[in-house]
Every structure is written in structure tokens, then in C-alpha cells.
Scaffold this motif. Structure first.
Motif, PDB file in Angstrom:
ATOM      1  N   GLU A 186      13.673   3.411 -54.880  1.00 25.95           N
ATOM      2  CA  GLU A 186      13.762   3.104 -53.456  1.00 25.95           C
ATOM      3  C   GLU A 186      13.538   4.322 -52.568  1.00 25.95           C
ATOM      4  OE1 GLU A 186      17.477   1.141 -52.811  1.00 25.95           O
ATOM      5  OE2 GLU A 186      17.081  -0.417 -54.323  1.00 25.95           O
ATOM      6  N   ARG A 187      13.365   5.501 -53.187  1.00 24.46           N
ATOM      7  CA  ARG A 187      13.126   6.756 -52.469  1.00 24.46           C
ATOM      8  C   ARG A 187      14.170   6.994 -51.378  1.00 24.46           C
ATOM      9  NH1 ARG A 187       6.863   7.082 -50.893  1.00 24.46           N
ATOM     10  NH2 ARG A 187       7.357   5.053 -50.047  1.00 24.46           N
ATOM     11  N   ARG A 188      15.418   6.817 -51.740  1.00 29.24           N
ATOM     12  CA  ARG A 188      16.503   7.047 -50.786  1.00 29.24           C
ATOM     13  C   ARG A 188      17.739   7.509 -51.542  1.00 29.24           C
ATOM     14  NH1 ARG A 188      20.478   3.171 -50.801  1.00 29.24           N
ATOM     15  NH2 ARG A 188      20.030   1.260 -51.971  1.00 29.24           N
ATOM     16  N   GLN A 189      18.672   8.105 -50.816  1.00 32.28           N
ATOM     17  CA  GLN A 189      19.928   8.509 -51.420  1.00 32.28           C
ATOM     18  C   GLN A 189      20.761   7.268 -51.758  1.00 32.28           C
ATOM     19  OE1 GLN A 189      21.958  11.984 -49.650  1.00 32.28           O
ATOM     20  NE2 GLN A 189      20.314  11.991 -48.096  1.00 32.28           N
ATOM     21  N   VAL A 190      21.444   7.342 -52.892  1.00 29.90           N
ATOM     22  CA  VAL A 190      22.288   6.237 -53.345  1.00 29.90           C
ATOM     23  C   VAL A 190      23.656   6.789 -53.715  1.00 29.90           C
ATOM     24  CG1 VAL A 190      22.671   4.524 -55.158  1.00 29.90           C
ATOM     25  CG2 VAL A 190      20.405   4.769 -54.134  1.00 29.90           C
ATOM     26  N   THR A 191      24.706   6.191 -53.144  1.00 26.25           N
ATOM     27  CA  THR A 191      26.075   6.537 -53.499  1.00 26.25           C
ATOM     28  C   THR A 191      26.680   5.418 -54.335  1.00 26.25           C
ATOM     29  OG1 THR A 191      26.410   7.818 -51.468  1.00 26.25           O
ATOM     30  CG2 THR A 191      28.382   7.080 -52.635  1.00 26.25           C
ATOM     31  N   VAL A 192      27.227   5.771 -55.472  1.00 26.59           N
ATOM     32  CA  VAL A 192      28.018   4.832 -56.266  1.00 26.59           C
ATOM     33  C   VAL A 192      29.476   5.183 -56.015  1.00 26.59           C
ATOM     34  CG1 VAL A 192      28.603   3.999 -58.558  1.00 26.59           C
ATOM     35  CG2 VAL A 192      26.236   4.538 -57.999  1.00 26.59           C
ATOM     36  N   ALA A 193      30.157   4.352 -55.233  1.00 21.42           N
ATOM     37  CA  ALA A 193      31.530   4.664 -54.837  1.00 21.42           C
ATOM     38  C   ALA A 193      32.493   4.610 -56.011  1.00 21.42           C
ATOM     39  CB  ALA A 193      31.977   3.700 -53.734  1.00 21.42           C
ATOM     40  N   ASP A 194      32.243   3.694 -56.959  1.00 25.15           N
ATOM     41  CA  ASP A 194      33.145   3.541 -58.100  1.00 25.15           C
ATOM     42  C   ASP A 194      32.324   3.066 -59.294  1.00 25.15           C
ATOM     43  OD1 ASP A 194      35.126   3.039 -59.937  1.00 25.15           O
ATOM     44  OD2 ASP A 194      36.433   1.984 -58.549  1.00 25.15           O
ATOM     45  N   ALA A 243      32.220   7.212 -48.149  1.00 24.70           N
ATOM     46  CA  ALA A 243      30.914   7.520 -47.567  1.00 24.70           C
ATOM     47  C   ALA A 243      30.822   9.008 -47.240  1.00 24.70           C
ATOM     48  CB  ALA A 243      30.705   6.688 -46.306  1.00 24.70           C
ATOM     49  N   LEU A 244      29.699   9.618 -47.562  1.00 25.51           N
ATOM     50  CA  LEU A 244      29.487  11.010 -47.209  1.00 25.51           C
ATOM     51  C   LEU A 244      29.252  11.127 -45.704  1.00 25.51           C
ATOM     52  CD1 LEU A 244      27.155  12.260 -50.090  1.00 25.51           C
ATOM     53  CD2 LEU A 244      29.636  12.384 -49.932  1.00 25.51           C
ATOM     54  N   ALA A 245      29.612  12.259 -45.145  1.00 20.24           N
ATOM     55  CA  ALA A 245      29.425  12.492 -43.718  1.00 20.24           C
ATOM     56  C   ALA A 245      27.939  12.587 -43.384  1.00 20.24           C
ATOM     57  CB  ALA A 245      30.136  13.774 -43.313  1.00 20.24           C
ATOM     58  N   GLY A 246      27.614  12.277 -42.144  1.00 19.54           N
ATOM     59  CA  GLY A 246      26.221  12.327 -41.716  1.00 19.54           C
ATOM     60  C   GLY A 246      25.589  13.690 -41.917  1.00 19.54           C
ATOM     61  N   ALA A 247      26.360  14.763 -41.646  1.00 21.76           N
ATOM     62  CA  ALA A 247      25.829  16.112 -41.817  1.00 21.76           C
ATOM     63  C   ALA A 247      25.538  16.400 -43.286  1.00 21.76           C
ATOM     64  CB  ALA A 247      26.817  17.136 -41.265  1.00 21.76           C
ATOM     65  N   GLN A 248      26.393  15.890 -44.184  1.00 27.71           N
ATOM     66  CA  GLN A 248      26.148  16.055 -45.618  1.00 27.71           C
ATOM     67  C   GLN A 248      24.866  15.344 -46.029  1.00 27.71           C
ATOM     68  OE1 GLN A 248      30.156  14.592 -46.798  1.00 27.71           O
ATOM     69  NE2 GLN A 248      30.042  16.192 -48.381  1.00 27.71           N
ATOM     70  N   LEU A 249      24.717  14.098 -45.600  1.00 29.42           N
ATOM     71  CA  LEU A 249      23.533  13.316 -45.967  1.00 29.42           C
ATOM     72  C   LEU A 249      22.261  13.970 -45.444  1.00 29.42           C
ATOM     73  CD1 LEU A 249      24.908   9.725 -45.305  1.00 29.42           C
ATOM     74  CD2 LEU A 249      24.458  10.771 -47.534  1.00 29.42           C
ATOM     75  N   ALA A 250      22.309  14.499 -44.225  1.00 36.28           N
ATOM     76  CA  ALA A 250      21.134  15.155 -43.652  1.00 36.28           C
ATOM     77  C   ALA A 250      20.772  16.412 -44.433  1.00 36.28           C
ATOM     78  CB  ALA A 250      21.387  15.488 -42.183  1.00 36.28           C
ATOM     79  N   ALA A 251      21.796  17.197 -44.798  1.00 36.15           N
ATOM     80  CA  ALA A 251      21.543  18.415 -45.565  1.00 36.15           C
ATOM     81  C   ALA A 251      21.002  18.087 -46.952  1.00 36.15           C
ATOM     82  CB  ALA A 251      22.820  19.242 -45.665  1.00 36.15           C
ATOM     83  N   LEU A 252      21.536  17.039 -47.575  1.00 35.71           N
ATOM     84  CA  LEU A 252      21.065  16.629 -48.895  1.00 35.71           C
ATOM     85  C   LEU A 252      19.625  16.125 -48.828  1.00 35.71           C
ATOM     86  CD1 LEU A 252      24.291  14.822 -50.152  1.00 35.71           C
ATOM     87  CD2 LEU A 252      23.285  16.885 -51.162  1.00 35.71           C
TER      88      LEU A 252
END
Length: 287
Positions: A186-194, A243-252
Motif C-alpha cells: 500500500e506504500r504507506r506506514q502501517v501501525t499494528v497496535a496489538d 497512535a504515533l504523533a503527527g510529528a513522529q509520522l512526518a519524520a518517519l
């Protein structure tokens, strides 16, 4: 495989998500993983040997292997990476002195926020190590891994804080039942919360993640300027993740984009240098 719970209050749900035998899901043994990884690891090299054997009329596959090994060592490139390039790259013109005549050369692109010695800017090993350190710093965890794309699958290229069963299980990934493969597709960041309850995993993959002490994960695609996913970097976390913070997601995202552009540069510069050297060596030996 014995579960290694990190937090007593979470033990019940971790074990519930990890007992694959109870639901009839077979778990691969260490011997089976070793055999699979040898097969995948050797297959690409074998194909490249066959290509070189035919192209340069070599005396044996052993001679082809020596050509690959020497070029790999000279240019500090993994053997399977060079082998894949031999198979993937269109052959040089017949009797051409150069494989890539007129090729433009460029300096490596910048890597924002990634600490790297100037002399290591062209070293894939050094860049992947620094990339992983950057991502783990941003996500505040000691566990993570980097995977590179090739031959239709992801292969593990760098890791820290993860045990042998995990690294052997995920040495090669070619199924959609992991967060990293979903993020790549999907060419996007993916978070698996659990990990214990996430639907993205099959039970064997879930087991491999939980038994190493990871309860959550975040995956970032490494994307070239052309939009191709050339790899993944993932952080692993001991507790379920919000959920990661917006600043974290942007930096990643910036880190993933920079690393993807660097990998693209490496493929079009250092790897092609190695192929050019291999071609010159094989042509001279044939003459």
C-alpha cells in the motif's frame, strides 16, 4: 516455542494469541526455516551463475561464483544483491567493452537526520544501520529491522533486539500476512497496535513476533523518487501501541523517502559499478 512474556498483566492475552498448536496451525521448526532460507538464499546466486556461465562461456559454475564473490567483496555488496542485479539487469551488447557506456554518475542523496560518517555515505551496511537507529530513536524502542525488496519478496537485511527464531522466520517474506508486506503493497506506514489480536497476521507469523517479546509494530516503506518500494523499516514494541504523533509520522515518512532514494542511487551507482567490473573481468578472462 516457549513464550517470553515481558509484562505479567499481559501474559494471558499474549499466550492466547500465541498457542498456534491449539488451533491446529503448524509452526515451522528451526530445521525447516534453515532449509527454506538456504533454498531462497542460494537460488538467486545459482541463477546468476547460470547467466554468467552462458554469457561469457565460462568453464564452470565455480568460475562464475568466483566472479560474483570477488565483485561482491570489492564493492562491499551482499552476494545475493549482486546476483539479483546480474539476473535483473539487461545484458551488455555482444562484445561491448562496457556494460553501461555513457552512464552518468551522481553523489549519494542526502539522508536527513541520519547520523553517518562522511566516508560511509556509499556503504549500504552503514546506511542501513544508521537508518534503523534513526527509526528506533523516533519510535522509542530497542527492537527493529530493515528489509530490502528483491525477487518479489522482502529479505531481512538488518535487525536489532530480535531473537533467532524471529529473524529466521522473517528472513524472507513473500506473503501478505504481515504488517511489513501490507505497508509495502500500500506504500504507506502501517501501525499494528496489538500483534496478539491484529487480523493482518496468520497465526504462524503472529507466534514468531510474540515469542520474541514484540507486542506491537510500526512499518515504514522505503520509497524511491519513482514511487517504487525498495524496502521496509519496522520498529517493534514491548507493549500495545497507541497512535504515533503527527510529528513522529512526518519524520518517519521523510526518513523512509530519503532512504528509498538512497537505495535507488545505490542500485544505479555502486551496484552498476560492480556489474561493470564483473563484465570487464569476465571479458578479459575470455579473451
Amino acid at each position: 516455542m516457549t513464550q517470553l512474556p515481558r509484562f505479567p498483566e499481559e501474559e494471558a492475552v499474549q499466550v492466547a494469541g500465541n498457542t498456534c498448536e491449539e488451533v491446529g496451525v503448524p509452526l515451522p521448526s528451526q530445521e525447516e526455516l534453515d532449509a527454506r532460507n538456504r533454498l531462497f538464499g542460494h537460488a538467486g546466486v545459482s541463477r546468476a551463475q547460470d547467466v554468467l556461465l552462458a554469457r561469457y562461456a565460462l568453464a564452470s559454475t565455480e568460475e562464475a561464483f568466483v566472479l560474483l564473490r570477488n565483485a561482491s567483496q570489492r564493492f562491499n555488496i551482499k552476494l545475493h544483491t549482486l546476483a539479483e542485479a546480474v539476473v535483473r539487469t539487461p545484458a551488455p551488447d555482444h562484445d561491448a567493452a562496457l556494460w553501461f557506456p555513457g552512464r552518468a554518475r551522481h553523489s549519494p542523496p542526502p539522508l536527513t537526520g541520519i547520523a553517518l560518517d562522511r566516508g560511509a555515505r556509499s556503504s549500504q551496511g552503514a546506511v542501513l544501520k544508521a537508518l534503523l537507529n534513526r527509526v528506533l530513536s523516533l519510535t522509542q524502542t530497542p527492537m527493529g529491522n530493515v528489509q530490502l525488496a528483491g525477487n518479489g519478496r522482502l529479505h531481512l537485511a538488518r535487525h536489532t533486539g530480535l531473537n533467532k527464531y524471529f529473524t529466521d522466520f522473517f528472513a524472507f517474506v513473500d506473503t501478505p500476512t504481515t504488517a511489513c508486506s501490507q505497508a509495502a503493497a500500500e506504500r504507506r506506514q502501517v501501525t499494528v497496535a496489538d500483534v496478539a489480536t491484529a487480523a493482518v497476521f496468520d497465526e504462524a507469523s503472529r507466534h514468531a513476533i510474540l515469542q520474541t517479546g514484540s507486542r506491537a509494530a510500526h512499518s515504514v516503506p522505503l520509497v524511491s523518487r519513482a514511487g517504487a518500494v525498495l524496502g521496509m523499516v519496522s520498529s517493534h514494541h514491548e507493549r500495545p501501541l497507541g497512535a504515533l504523533a503527527g510529528a513522529q509520522l512526518a519524520a518517519l515518512e521523510r526518513t523512509g523517502t530519503d532512504a528509498g532514494r538512497w537505495l535507488s542511487w545505490h542500485r544505479s551507482t555502486v551496484v552498476l559499478d560492480a556489474l561493470e567490473h564483473l563484465h570487464a573481468t569476465a571479458t578479459a578472462a575470455r579473451a
